[in-house]
Design an enzyme around this catalytic site. Structure first.
Site, mmCIF file in Angstrom:
data_model
loop_
_atom_site.group_PDB
_atom_site.id
_atom_site.type_symbol
_atom_site.label_atom_id
_atom_site.label_comp_id
_atom_site.label_asym_id
_atom_site.label_seq_id
_atom_site.Cartn_x
_atom_site.Cartn_y
_atom_site.Cartn_z
ATOM 1 N N ARG A 68 22.585 58.051 58.170
ATOM 2 C CA ARG A 68 24.063 57.974 57.691
ATOM 3 C C ARG A 68 24.558 59.012 57.111
ATOM 4 N NH1 ARG A 68 23.719 52.729 54.470
ATOM 5 N NH2 ARG A 68 25.730 52.957 54.267
ATOM 6 N N LYS A 97 33.544 54.454 47.282
ATOM 7 C CA LYS A 97 34.754 54.421 48.067
ATOM 8 C C LYS A 97 35.183 52.882 48.038
ATOM 9 C CE LYS A 97 33.566 55.926 52.069
ATOM 10 N NZ LYS A 97 32.192 56.177 51.911
ATOM 11 N N ARG A 113 36.805 58.981 59.674
ATOM 12 C CA ARG A 113 35.524 59.557 59.486
ATOM 13 C C ARG A 113 35.210 60.888 60.556
ATOM 14 N NH1 ARG A 113 32.968 54.687 57.507
ATOM 15 N NH2 ARG A 113 30.609 55.022 56.673
HETATM 16 P P1 AMP Z 1 30.638 51.616 55.771
HETATM 17 O O1 AMP Z 1 30.375 50.208 55.232
HETATM 18 O O2 AMP Z 1 31.877 52.344 55.781
HETATM 19 O O3 AMP Z 1 29.502 52.461 55.298
HETATM 20 O O4 AMP Z 1 30.426 51.401 57.602
HETATM 21 C C1 AMP Z 1 29.237 50.874 57.885
HETATM 22 C C2 AMP Z 1 28.983 51.492 59.210
HETATM 23 O O5 AMP Z 1 30.175 51.134 60.281
HETATM 24 C C3 AMP Z 1 29.237 53.077 59.401
HETATM 25 O O6 AMP Z 1 27.824 53.563 59.239
HETATM 26 C C4 AMP Z 1 29.372 53.192 61.010
HETATM 27 O O7 AMP Z 1 28.411 53.087 61.794
HETATM 28 C C5 AMP Z 1 30.634 52.104 61.080
HETATM 29 N N1 AMP Z 1 31.877 52.885 60.733
HETATM 30 C C6 AMP Z 1 32.588 52.273 59.662
HETATM 31 N N2 AMP Z 1 33.805 52.947 59.529
HETATM 32 C C7 AMP Z 1 33.940 53.750 60.885
HETATM 33 C C8 AMP Z 1 34.627 54.739 61.309
HETATM 34 N N3 AMP Z 1 36.056 55.152 60.860
HETATM 35 N N4 AMP Z 1 34.191 55.378 62.452
HETATM 36 C C9 AMP Z 1 33.123 55.272 63.058
HETATM 37 N N5 AMP Z 1 32.217 54.228 62.898
HETATM 38 C C10 AMP Z 1 32.569 53.521 61.541
#
Ligand code: AMP
Length: 218
Positions: free
Chosen positions: A168, A15, A90
């Site tokens: 995750r 993404k 999410r």
């Molecule tokens: P990512 O870089 O998108 O994989 O996000 C890393 C971490 O940030 C995730 O595993 C969540 O803990 C948190 N996170 C990111 N976006 C969201 C969201 N929209 N809602 C809740 N937690 C988020």
């Protein structure tokens, strides 16, 4: 026409990489909630301190906090002509809040990038990002130690280790995957095979965007 694009998909689907390319192409900002949270953690802001434990446990930060972050970000002038959302929504409540925020902002294209679980695990455990600018290193570039964009040191994300990756993916299956059903019946939804070279995936994303712009169902 404004391009409002949501990138859906599990962690490691690509993404962020796709969002970077499309945002650059269309001259609109990429809004990555993961990047925003990581920056807050690095700067030790109040929000960052509260989010750190959840991120490192592979759990989600609260809907209330996330919706507040995105609402504020999408109201900034640079997002008036559109945006690419990476990592948001999410959960179903986040998607409902987003629908409300975007009610008068034109069509929203939703692209779901699908990748088999074993490929996701492999990608996440070998992924490296820049400690300075947060850009992902090219997956085939295993020899570089410095970021190709800014020269910063390449490191592994603190949540890209086996235990947290499993957590995750479980969080994704329970809380985020239902969004595919939430969006599936819309004319502007498309599912894309993400287990292909990045340029092929980009072409599929562009085709979905072009179809919506032309008023064709995607
Ligand atoms: P990512 O870089 O998108 O994989 O996000 C890393 C971490 O940030 C995730 O595993 C969540 O803990 C948190 N996170 C990111 N976006 C969201 C969201 N929209 N809602 C809740 N937690 C988020």
């Amino acid at each position: 026409m404004a391009l409002n694009l949501i990138m859906l998909g599990p962690p490691g689907a690509g993404k962020g990489t796709q969002a970077d390319t499309i945002a650059r192409d269309y001259g609109i900002p990429k809004v990555s909630t993961g990047d925003i949270l990581r920056e807050a953690v690095q700067n030790r802001t109040e929000m960052g301190r509260a989010a750190k434990a959840r991120i490192e446990a592979g759990e989600l930060v609260s809907d209330e906090v996330m919706v507040g972050i995105v609402r504020e970000r999408l109201e900034r002038p640079d997002a008036r002509r559109g945006f690419v959302l990476d990592g948001f929504p999410r959960t179903i409540p986040q998607a409902a809040a987003l629908d409300e925020m975007l009610a008068d902002r034109g069509p929203v294209v939703v692209v779901d990038i699908a990748v088999p679980q074993e490929v996701l695990v492999r990608r996440l455990l070998t992924r490296r990002i820049c400690s300075e600018c947060g850009t992902n290193a090219r997956p085939d570039d295993v020899l570089s130690v410095l970021c190709a964009r800014c020269g910063g040191k390449l490191v592994q994300r603190s949540d890209d280790n086996e235990a947290v990756v499993r957590a995750r993916l479980k969080t994704y299956a329970q809380q985020t995957q239902p969004l595919v059903e939430y969006y599936r019946n819309r004319q502007t939804f498309r599912s894309i095979d993400g287990n292909q070279p990045p340029a092929v995936v980009t072409a599929a994303v562009r085709a979905a965007v072009a179809a919506v712009a032309a008023g064709r169902p995607v």
